[in-house]
Design an enzyme around this catalytic site. Structure first.
Site, PDB file in Angstrom:
ATOM      1  N   ASP A 160       0.858  -1.183   0.000  1.00  0.00           N
ATOM      2  CA  ASP A 160       0.000   0.000   0.000  1.00  0.00           C
ATOM      3  C   ASP A 160       0.896   1.236   0.000  1.00  0.00           C
ATOM      4  OD1 ASP A 160      -2.977   0.918   0.499  1.00  0.00           O
ATOM      5  OD2 ASP A 160      -1.697   2.177   1.760  1.00  0.00           O
TER       6      ASP A 160
ATOM      7  N   ASN B 285      -2.317  13.069  -5.305  1.00  0.00           N
ATOM      8  CA  ASN B 285      -3.544  13.447  -6.004  1.00  0.00           C
ATOM      9  C   ASN B 285      -4.007  14.845  -5.606  1.00  0.00           C
ATOM     10  OD1 ASN B 285      -3.890  11.082  -7.510  1.00  0.00           O
ATOM     11  ND2 ASN B 285      -4.944  10.042  -5.833  1.00  0.00           N
TER      12      ASN B 285
ATOM     13  N   HIS C 115      -5.346  14.069 -10.132  1.00  0.00           N
ATOM     14  CA  HIS C 115      -5.464  12.621 -10.361  1.00  0.00           C
ATOM     15  C   HIS C 115      -4.704  12.118 -11.585  1.00  0.00           C
ATOM     16  CE1 HIS C 115      -8.225  11.570  -7.107  1.00  0.00           C
ATOM     17  NE2 HIS C 115      -8.752  12.774  -7.278  1.00  0.00           N
TER      18      HIS C 115
ATOM     19  N   ASP D 156      -2.399   8.917 -11.405  1.00  0.00           N
ATOM     20  CA  ASP D 156      -2.578   7.738 -12.258  1.00  0.00           C
ATOM     21  C   ASP D 156      -1.277   7.383 -12.984  1.00  0.00           C
ATOM     22  OD1 ASP D 156      -5.207   7.620 -11.498  1.00  0.00           O
ATOM     23  OD2 ASP D 156      -5.975   8.620 -13.292  1.00  0.00           O
TER      24      ASP D 156
ATOM     25  N   GLU E 226      -4.397   2.551  -4.476  1.00  0.00           N
ATOM     26  CA  GLU E 226      -2.930   2.532  -4.431  1.00  0.00           C
ATOM     27  C   GLU E 226      -2.408   1.250  -3.814  1.00  0.00           C
ATOM     28  OE1 GLU E 226      -4.240   5.230  -0.925  1.00  0.00           O
ATOM     29  OE2 GLU E 226      -4.933   4.739  -2.941  1.00  0.00           O
TER      30      GLU E 226
END
Length: 261
Positions: A131, A139, A144, A148, A174
């Site tokens: 994680d 973000n 975003h 990404d 994530e």
């Protein structure tokens, strides 16, 4: 297996058998109709026509074979195209669109299979859950699209340090996972540490800055924990991940062992 090599290798032979069977069936069905067609067109029985024109029967037979063989071949090609389309759809259903990695659905199916195989062979299976630390700040600060793109780079980094037989997947958001068939706890821990370092070294250039993230990793292996269900192994790895987060992140925790990294 989810994508079996033996299954794929045997398909051409099975297609050929089905095509030959189809052509035979078409010939068997077409012969009576051909017989009736001769009678309708000539006003006499096919036997009479054949006795007057010995070559007629041979010609009609060859023509029927050619036409019906062509029809069978066309149907066979249509079947192959349909199979390829189905394979593509299956592959897409197992692929994460954002990173190109396998997705949670694939990982869960593969994990079930590997656990069954490990039980049969008396071997082990390990699972690492990763994680990304404080990914939300990427973000929030850069948007975003940047997040990404960074996720895609992380996915590529994880693939670059994976080894034969391992499966790297994105679980969502994530969160990533690495399935390690046959791995003991220490072996899985070493693989997780390689993954942690690969993520830490990942950089995304944005304007005048380089975006970077770290990752916390939880690892569990049936070699240390005994026979577990897929949900049981996942739960142990998730508990180890939670412990890694509690220790400040950017580290690897093997279920039941001290953190590394």
């Amino acid at each position: 297996m989810v994508a079996g090599g033996e299954e794929t290798a045997g398909r051409p032979a099975r297609r050929l058998v089905r095509r030959r069977a189809l052509q035979g069936a078409l010939l068997a069905l077409g012969a009576p109709f051909g017989w009736l067609a001769i009678q309708a067109l000539t006003g006499s029985s096919p036997a009479e026509q054949i006795s007057r024109h010995p070559g007629l029967y041979t010609y009609l037979l060859l023509a029927t074979v050619v036409v019906l063989s062509a029809v069978g071949a066309l149907i066979g090609r249509a079947e192959e195209s349909l199979e390829l389309a189905n394979e593509l759809l299956t592959e897409l259903s197992y692929t994460d669109a954002g990173t190109g990695l396998k997705n949670r659905r694939y990982l869960e199916a593969r994990l079930e299979e590997e656990l069954a195989e490990a039980q049969r062979r008396g071997s082990s299976v390990a699972l690492a859950i990763l994680d990304l630390d404080a990914f939300k700040t990427v973000n929030d600060r850069f948007g975003h699209p940047a997040g990404d793109e960074l996720l895609a780079l992380v996915g590529a980094a994880l693939l670059s340090v994976s080894r034969g037989g391992e499966t790297v997947a994105r679980l969502g958001g994530e969160e990533f996972a690495i399935l390690l068939p046959g791995a003991t706890g220490p072996e899985a821990e070493a693989a997780a540490e390689r993954a942690r370092q690969a993520v830490e070294a990942t950089r995304l250039h944005r304007s005048t800055e380089f975006l970077a993230v770290t990752t916390s990793v939880g690892v569990a292996s049936t070699a240390d924990l005994g026979a577990l269900s897929a949900s049981g192994l996942y739960d142990q790895a998730d508990r180890a991940l939670y412990e890694a987060k509690e220790r400040g992140g950017n580290c690897v925790v093997l279920s039941g062992k001290q953190a590394a990294g």
